[in-house]
Write a protein that holds these residues in place. Structure first.
Motif, PDB file in Angstrom:
ATOM      1  N   THR A 177      21.156 -13.598  16.776  1.00 54.68           N
ATOM      2  CA  THR A 177      21.343 -13.237  15.367  1.00 54.68           C
ATOM      3  C   THR A 177      20.165 -12.388  14.894  1.00 54.68           C
ATOM      4  OG1 THR A 177      22.610 -15.250  14.858  1.00 54.68           O
ATOM      5  CG2 THR A 177      21.508 -14.147  13.014  1.00 54.68           C
ATOM      6  N   ILE A 178      20.474 -11.336  14.142  1.00 54.92           N
ATOM      7  CA  ILE A 178      19.454 -10.532  13.480  1.00 54.92           C
ATOM      8  C   ILE A 178      19.806 -10.483  12.000  1.00 54.92           C
ATOM      9  CG2 ILE A 178      18.407  -8.241  13.244  1.00 54.92           C
ATOM     10  CD1 ILE A 178      18.892  -7.793  16.190  1.00 54.92           C
ATOM     11  N   LEU A 179      18.862 -10.884  11.158  1.00 55.66           N
ATOM     12  CA  LEU A 179      19.036 -10.871   9.703  1.00 55.66           C
ATOM     13  C   LEU A 179      18.020  -9.907   9.110  1.00 55.66           C
ATOM     14  CD1 LEU A 179      19.373 -14.737   9.165  1.00 55.66           C
ATOM     15  CD2 LEU A 179      21.222 -13.057   9.378  1.00 55.66           C
ATOM     16  N   VAL A 180      18.505  -8.879   8.428  1.00 59.21           N
ATOM     17  CA  VAL A 180      17.656  -7.816   7.896  1.00 59.21           C
ATOM     18  C   VAL A 180      17.655  -7.885   6.375  1.00 59.21           C
ATOM     19  CG1 VAL A 180      17.320  -5.318   7.720  1.00 59.21           C
ATOM     20  CG2 VAL A 180      18.077  -6.334   9.889  1.00 59.21           C
ATOM     21  N   THR A 181      16.466  -7.945   5.797  1.00 58.23           N
ATOM     22  CA  THR A 181      16.325  -8.093   4.353  1.00 58.23           C
ATOM     23  C   THR A 181      15.827  -6.805   3.719  1.00 58.23           C
ATOM     24  OG1 THR A 181      15.766 -10.430   4.641  1.00 58.23           O
ATOM     25  CG2 THR A 181      15.214  -9.429   2.525  1.00 58.23           C
ATOM     26  N   THR A 182      16.438  -6.422   2.598  1.00 56.07           N
ATOM     27  CA  THR A 182      15.927  -5.333   1.763  1.00 56.07           C
ATOM     28  C   THR A 182      15.972  -5.778   0.310  1.00 56.07           C
ATOM     29  OG1 THR A 182      18.049  -4.258   1.294  1.00 56.07           O
ATOM     30  CG2 THR A 182      16.922  -3.613   3.346  1.00 56.07           C
ATOM     31  N   GLY A 183      15.385  -4.973  -0.557  1.00 57.14           N
ATOM     32  CA  GLY A 183      15.555  -5.185  -1.985  1.00 57.14           C
ATOM     33  C   GLY A 183      16.929  -4.727  -2.425  1.00 57.14           C
ATOM     34  N   GLY A 184      17.301  -5.113  -3.622  1.00 58.29           N
ATOM     35  CA  GLY A 184      18.623  -4.767  -4.132  1.00 58.29           C
ATOM     36  C   GLY A 184      18.837  -3.281  -4.318  1.00 58.29           C
ATOM     37  N   GLY A 185      17.749  -2.482  -4.325  1.00 49.91           N
ATOM     38  CA  GLY A 185      17.879  -1.040  -4.463  1.00 49.91           C
ATOM     39  C   GLY A 185      18.597  -0.382  -3.308  1.00 49.91           C
ATOM     40  N   SER A 186      18.743  -1.084  -2.189  1.00 46.38           N
ATOM     41  CA  SER A 186      19.522  -0.536  -1.077  1.00 46.38           C
ATOM     42  C   SER A 186      21.000  -0.440  -1.429  1.00 46.38           C
ATOM     43  CB  SER A 186      19.357  -1.413   0.169  1.00 46.38           C
ATOM     44  OG  SER A 186      19.850  -2.725  -0.058  1.00 46.38           O
ATOM     45  N   SER A 244       0.812  -1.209   0.000  1.00 51.36           N
ATOM     46  CA  SER A 244       0.000   0.000   0.000  1.00 51.36           C
ATOM     47  C   SER A 244       0.850   1.265   0.000  1.00 51.36           C
ATOM     48  CB  SER A 244      -0.938   0.013   1.208  1.00 51.36           C
ATOM     49  OG  SER A 244      -0.232   0.228   2.417  1.00 51.36           O
ATOM     50  N   LEU A 245       2.147   1.130   0.270  1.00 47.43           N
ATOM     51  CA  LEU A 245       3.058   2.279   0.232  1.00 47.43           C
ATOM     52  C   LEU A 245       3.528   2.459  -1.205  1.00 47.43           C
ATOM     53  CD1 LEU A 245       5.183   1.647   3.449  1.00 47.43           C
ATOM     54  CD2 LEU A 245       3.244   3.198   3.164  1.00 47.43           C
ATOM     55  N   ALA A 246       3.048   3.478  -1.854  1.00 40.34           N
ATOM     56  CA  ALA A 246       3.303   3.647  -3.286  1.00 40.34           C
ATOM     57  C   ALA A 246       4.743   4.053  -3.556  1.00 40.34           C
ATOM     58  CB  ALA A 246       2.362   4.694  -3.863  1.00 40.34           C
ATOM     59  N   PRO A 247       5.373   3.453  -4.574  1.00 42.32           N
ATOM     60  CA  PRO A 247       6.711   3.893  -4.959  1.00 42.32           C
ATOM     61  C   PRO A 247       6.664   5.252  -5.637  1.00 42.32           C
ATOM     62  CG  PRO A 247       5.899   2.275  -6.517  1.00 42.32           C
ATOM     63  CD  PRO A 247       4.884   2.342  -5.418  1.00 42.32           C
ATOM     64  N   ALA A 248       7.784   5.969  -5.561  1.00 41.07           N
ATOM     65  CA  ALA A 248       7.918   7.260  -6.243  1.00 41.07           C
ATOM     66  C   ALA A 248       9.265   7.291  -6.947  1.00 41.07           C
ATOM     67  CB  ALA A 248       7.817   8.413  -5.242  1.00 41.07           C
ATOM     68  N   SER A 249       9.265   7.795  -8.178  1.00 43.91           N
ATOM     69  CA  SER A 249      10.516   7.900  -8.929  1.00 43.91           C
ATOM     70  C   SER A 249      11.369   9.032  -8.377  1.00 43.91           C
ATOM     71  CB  SER A 249      10.228   8.133 -10.409  1.00 43.91           C
ATOM     72  OG  SER A 249       9.699   9.431 -10.599  1.00 43.91           O
ATOM     73  N   TYR A 256      12.068   3.565  -8.183  1.00 38.33           N
ATOM     74  CA  TYR A 256      11.613   3.266  -6.820  1.00 38.33           C
ATOM     75  C   TYR A 256      12.467   4.038  -5.818  1.00 38.33           C
ATOM     76  CZ  TYR A 256       9.282  -0.572  -9.224  1.00 38.33           C
ATOM     77  OH  TYR A 256       8.489  -1.300 -10.072  1.00 38.33           O
ATOM     78  N   ALA A 257      12.624   5.306  -6.077  1.00 36.30           N
ATOM     79  CA  ALA A 257      13.594   6.095  -5.328  1.00 36.30           C
ATOM     80  C   ALA A 257      13.244   6.237  -3.852  1.00 36.30           C
ATOM     81  CB  ALA A 257      13.740   7.481  -5.955  1.00 36.30           C
ATOM     82  N   ASN A 258      11.968   6.434  -3.526  1.00 38.52           N
ATOM     83  CA  ASN A 258      11.624   6.611  -2.115  1.00 38.52           C
ATOM     84  C   ASN A 258      11.837   5.325  -1.321  1.00 38.52           C
ATOM     85  OD1 ASN A 258       9.418   5.348  -3.353  1.00 38.52           O
ATOM     86  ND2 ASN A 258       7.892   6.422  -2.103  1.00 38.52           N
ATOM     87  N   ILE A 259      11.524   4.182  -1.935  1.00 37.04           N
ATOM     88  CA  ILE A 259      11.787   2.907  -1.275  1.00 37.04           C
ATOM     89  C   ILE A 259      13.286   2.703  -1.106  1.00 37.04           C
ATOM     90  CG2 ILE A 259      11.528   0.405  -1.458  1.00 37.04           C
ATOM     91  CD1 ILE A 259       9.008   0.916  -3.140  1.00 37.04           C
ATOM     92  N   GLY A 260      14.053   3.048  -2.138  1.00 35.96           N
ATOM     93  CA  GLY A 260      15.494   2.872  -2.085  1.00 35.96           C
ATOM     94  C   GLY A 260      16.153   3.709  -1.003  1.00 35.96           C
ATOM     95  N   ILE A 261      15.668   4.924  -0.807  1.00 35.38           N
ATOM     96  CA  ILE A 261      16.238   5.775   0.241  1.00 35.38           C
ATOM     97  C   ILE A 261      16.038   5.125   1.605  1.00 35.38           C
ATOM     98  CG2 ILE A 261      15.992   7.997   1.420  1.00 35.38           C
ATOM     99  CD1 ILE A 261      15.189   9.172  -1.332  1.00 35.38           C
ATOM    100  N   ILE A 266      10.275   5.341   5.299  1.00 33.92           N
ATOM    101  CA  ILE A 266      11.252   5.337   6.387  1.00 33.92           C
ATOM    102  C   ILE A 266      10.623   4.798   7.668  1.00 33.92           C
ATOM    103  CG2 ILE A 266      12.639   6.839   7.885  1.00 33.92           C
ATOM    104  CD1 ILE A 266      13.134   8.604   5.426  1.00 33.92           C
ATOM    105  N   ASP A 267       9.414   5.238   7.954  1.00 38.48           N
ATOM    106  CA  ASP A 267       8.731   4.785   9.167  1.00 38.48           C
ATOM    107  C   ASP A 267       8.514   3.274   9.142  1.00 38.48           C
ATOM    108  OD1 ASP A 267       8.634   7.380  10.080  1.00 38.48           O
ATOM    109  OD2 ASP A 267       6.546   7.708   9.474  1.00 38.48           O
ATOM    110  N   PHE A 268       8.113   2.766   7.979  1.00 38.18           N
ATOM    111  CA  PHE A 268       7.800   1.338   7.890  1.00 38.18           C
ATOM    112  C   PHE A 268       9.057   0.479   7.960  1.00 38.18           C
ATOM    113  CE2 PHE A 268       6.920  -2.611   5.629  1.00 38.18           C
ATOM    114  CZ  PHE A 268       5.761  -3.036   6.253  1.00 38.18           C
ATOM    115  N   TYR A 269      10.007   0.735   7.087  1.00 39.25           N
ATOM    116  CA  TYR A 269      11.174  -0.144   6.996  1.00 39.25           C
ATOM    117  C   TYR A 269      12.200   0.132   8.091  1.00 39.25           C
ATOM    118  CZ  TYR A 269       9.235  -1.703   2.594  1.00 39.25           C
ATOM    119  OH  TYR A 269       8.399  -2.248   1.646  1.00 39.25           O
ATOM    120  N   LEU A 270      12.700   1.331   8.143  1.00 38.70           N
ATOM    121  CA  LEU A 270      13.726   1.628   9.133  1.00 38.70           C
ATOM    122  C   LEU A 270      13.126   1.697  10.533  1.00 38.70           C
ATOM    123  CD1 LEU A 270      16.632   2.234   9.784  1.00 38.70           C
ATOM    124  CD2 LEU A 270      16.260   4.613   9.095  1.00 38.70           C
ATOM    125  N   GLY A 271      11.987   2.379  10.662  1.00 39.52           N
ATOM    126  CA  GLY A 271      11.347   2.456  11.969  1.00 39.52           C
ATOM    127  C   GLY A 271      10.936   1.089  12.483  1.00 39.52           C
TER     128      GLY A 271
END
Length: 221
Positions: A133-142, A90-95, A149-154, A108-113
């Motif tokens: 152990t803590i394993l944190v997953t992101t997409g390759g845009g990180s 539901s969090l829309a990507p932005a270029s 998908y610039a806002n997600i990547g940030i 930022i609130d969802f992923y990092l927060g």
């Protein structure tokens, strides 16, 4: 039995991570928004002899995440491995030319927060006993920016930065933290992008504890 807790459990990668750790002797706690879905996943794992239970939590409602993690600890004992890989479609990507404070902050609130709150709920116990152990997953845009998908990547890049710093800070205390960036369309056809194949990398990281980061790259067929 050691306990794996998956935040963002679903029928794809989350289930396969639970499955591979479960077959390695772990009890599994599954967290996501919908209890009915979690109960179904837990039943699938139970059919394979894996002890699993679902705990409903919504990262957008921080108090539910904190409460669910406390319930996991109260009912199943200390968390040995925390895996963080939620998603919110539901969090829309932005270029890159469309990013605004308004469409960036929710990411930022969802992923990092969300990761900060999840880690904050388990790290004191891990540090106190000198293991975990803590394993944190992101997409390759990180790692490799994608302008579409610039806002997600940030947000993902910020999460990656924090995770790598956490790895360095906690390694001397016996707590292992690693970041997994997935540059693959999971279950989209390429055998290397199958969720069950990717999930094996998580167990490998846990066992070897020899790197701070894995960039998992695969291409669609």
């Amino acid at each position: 039995m050691p306990l794996l807790t998956v935040i963002g459990a679903g029928p794809g990668l989350g289930l396969e991570i639970a499955r591979v750790f479960g077959h390695a002797g772990f009890t599994v706690a599954l967290l996501s928004r919908h209890q009915e879905k979690l109960d179904g996943l837990a039943a699938l794992l139970a059919d394979e002899g894996i002890q699993a239970k679902g705990f409903a939590a919504d990262i957008a409602r921080p108090e539910t995440l904190t409460a669910a993690l406390q319930a996991v600890k109260d009912e199943q004992g200390p968390i040995d491995v925390l895996e963080f890989s939620p998603a919110d479609v539901s969090l829309a990507p932005a270029s890159v030319l469309e990013v605004t404070p308004e469409n960036l902050q929710p990411q930022i609130d969802f992923y990092l927060g969300g990761a900060l709150r999840a880690a904050g709920a388990v790290l004191p116990d891990m540090i106190a006993r000198g293991s975990g152990t803590i394993l944190v997953t992101t997409g390759g845009g990180s790692i490799t920016p994608n302008a579409a998908y610039a806002n997600i990547g940030i947000a993902a890049a910020g999460l990656r930065n924090w995770t790598l710093n956490l790895h360095d800070a906690l390694q001397p205390q016996g707590v292992y933290v690693a970041h997994i960036a997935i540059s693959a369309l999971i279950n989209a056809g390429h055998p290397d992008a199958a969720a069950d194949v990717i999930a094996k990398s998580y167990l490998d990281l846990y066992v070897k504890r020899d790197r701070a980061e894995l960039h998992y790259v695969a291409h669609t067929a």
